[in-house]
Design an enzyme around this catalytic site. Structure first.
Site, PDB file in Angstrom:
ATOM      1  CG  ASP A  57      -1.885   1.123   1.278  1.00  0.00           C
ATOM      2  OD1 ASP A  57      -1.881   1.950   0.352  1.00  0.00           O
ATOM      3  OD2 ASP A  57      -2.681   1.186   2.224  1.00  0.00           O
ATOM      4  CD  GLU A 259      -9.647   6.591   9.631  1.00  0.00           C
ATOM      5  OE1 GLU A 259      -9.206   5.592   9.022  1.00  0.00           O
ATOM      6  OE2 GLU A 259      -9.262   7.770   9.401  1.00  0.00           O
ATOM      7  CB  SER A 262     -10.490   3.740   5.977  1.00  0.00           C
ATOM      8  OG  SER A 262      -9.365   2.910   5.803  1.00  0.00           O
TER       9      SER A 262
END
Length: 345
Positions: A57, A259, A262
């Site tokens: 990534d 958060e 995601s």
């Protein structure tokens, strides 16, 4: 310190030993709930991947992964994973999974360029998950369905914790609020993206913010997202763009948006080309992963990551992620935390 927030009169609810026990409880409970809810089977994850293949990534495209050369393989460079967003799609393809079935794994990563604060660490641990989908499932409606299932797991975990520690009171709302990033920008054009998140999370308690990475009406983006896994450019059919998003909750200890996850529906060959072009990195089309995708050799999937230490931090009402994982921190931060009663592991 500007990057460290010290809650007023903070005192850990659980001591270090009890925290370690609770971490095990949370991880065991949640991964079972998640795998059952989403039909996921556990697979083993790599710690490193070969560099120059496109399988690692790239995050926002500027972070440099930790790498090393392998002497017994001719000096080939390996990279410590930053996440498994693209590797998982290949794995689902290799397993030949039917739509609505998928995988999850324990992902451990190192992100040396991370800005260290209450919620960001050099060490990242998360449940990375990926599932096969049908062409008809590449919709915002299906994305919302999966988000709602994950949120149900969070609610069940919240009760599980409350059942064991009745002094940790539940705070999540019954339902999660869905809103597009462009809607939020129109509502609060004078605020920064982070300020908008704080505003909407304080109002609703739990929010899934849709459309992370694509351009907003004013030409800006809400937050960075790599161009080669989540689809943030496709039209949704209702005037919006984006088939991905962030799951945010209001953190009562940090007094801010927080958060937890995601996720998104993954790119097709067409949306990959469009996103690479928008970010000016068309040269990635030559990498092994991208060639597989452009040649139509990868299954249609959706997936995401759920932070393990972040989850524990939130549900145990901790002020710093270092209270739920072992990592390294600046000495000044350690001193500030010790002075404030924040016990870093």
């Amino acid at each position: 310190m500007s990057k460290l927030y010290i809650p007023e009169n903070y005192k850990p609810i659980l001591g270090t030993k009890e925290t370690e026990h609770a971490i095990v409880m949370i991880k065991d409970f949640f991964q079972t709930a998640l795998s059952t809810e989403l039909n996921l089977t556990r697979v083993t994850a790599p710690l490193f991947l070969q560099g120059g293949t496109g399988f690692n990534d790239d995050l926002n495209g500027v972070e440099v992964p930790v790498n090393f050369a392998v002497q017994d393989m001719g000096g080939i460079k390996m990279e410590i994973v930053q996440s498994l967003a693209k590797w998982k799609r290949v794995k689902v393809t290799e397993l030949g999974l039917m739509p609505d079935f998928g995988i999850y794994t324990d992902m451990n990563a190192i992100r040396p360029d991370e800005e260290l604060d209450n919620t960001h660490s050099l060490y990242v641990d998360q449940w990375d998950w990926e599932m096969a989908i049908d062409e008809n499932d590449r919709t915002v409606m299906h994305l919302k369905e999966i988000v709602s299932k994950i949120y149900n797991c969070l609610k069940r975990l919240e009760f599980y914790i409350y059942d064991h520690y009745d002094f940790i009171k539940p705070c999540l709302p019954q339902k999660i609020k869905f809103i597009f990033a462009d809607e939020l920008q129109r509502q609060y054009p004078e605020l920064t993206p982070k300020e908008r998140e704080n505003k909407v999370c304080q109002q609703y308690g739990a929010v899934f913010l849709i459309g992370i990475g694509g351009k907003l009406p004013d030409g800006s983006i809400h937050d960075g997202r790599a161009p080669d896994y989540d689809d943030w450019i496709s039209e949704t059919g209702d005037g919006h763009r984006g088939l991905n998003g962030d799951l945010l909750v209001w953190n009562p200890i940090l007094k801010s948006a927080y958060e937890l996850s995601s996720m998104g529906i993954r790119v097709t060959p067409d949306s990959l080309r469009a996103q690479l072009k928008e970010r000016g990195c068309e040269e990635r089309e030559k990498l092994a992963f991208h060639k597989m995708l452009l040649d139509g050799k990868l299954s249609l999937t959706m997936g995401g990551g759920i932070g393990q230490s972040r989850l524990c931090m939130f549900f145990l009402r901790k002020a710093h992620i270092g209270e739920t994982q072992v990592s390294s921190w600046p000495e000044t931060m350690r001193a500030e935390c010790k002075k404030a009663g924040i016990e870093l592991l």
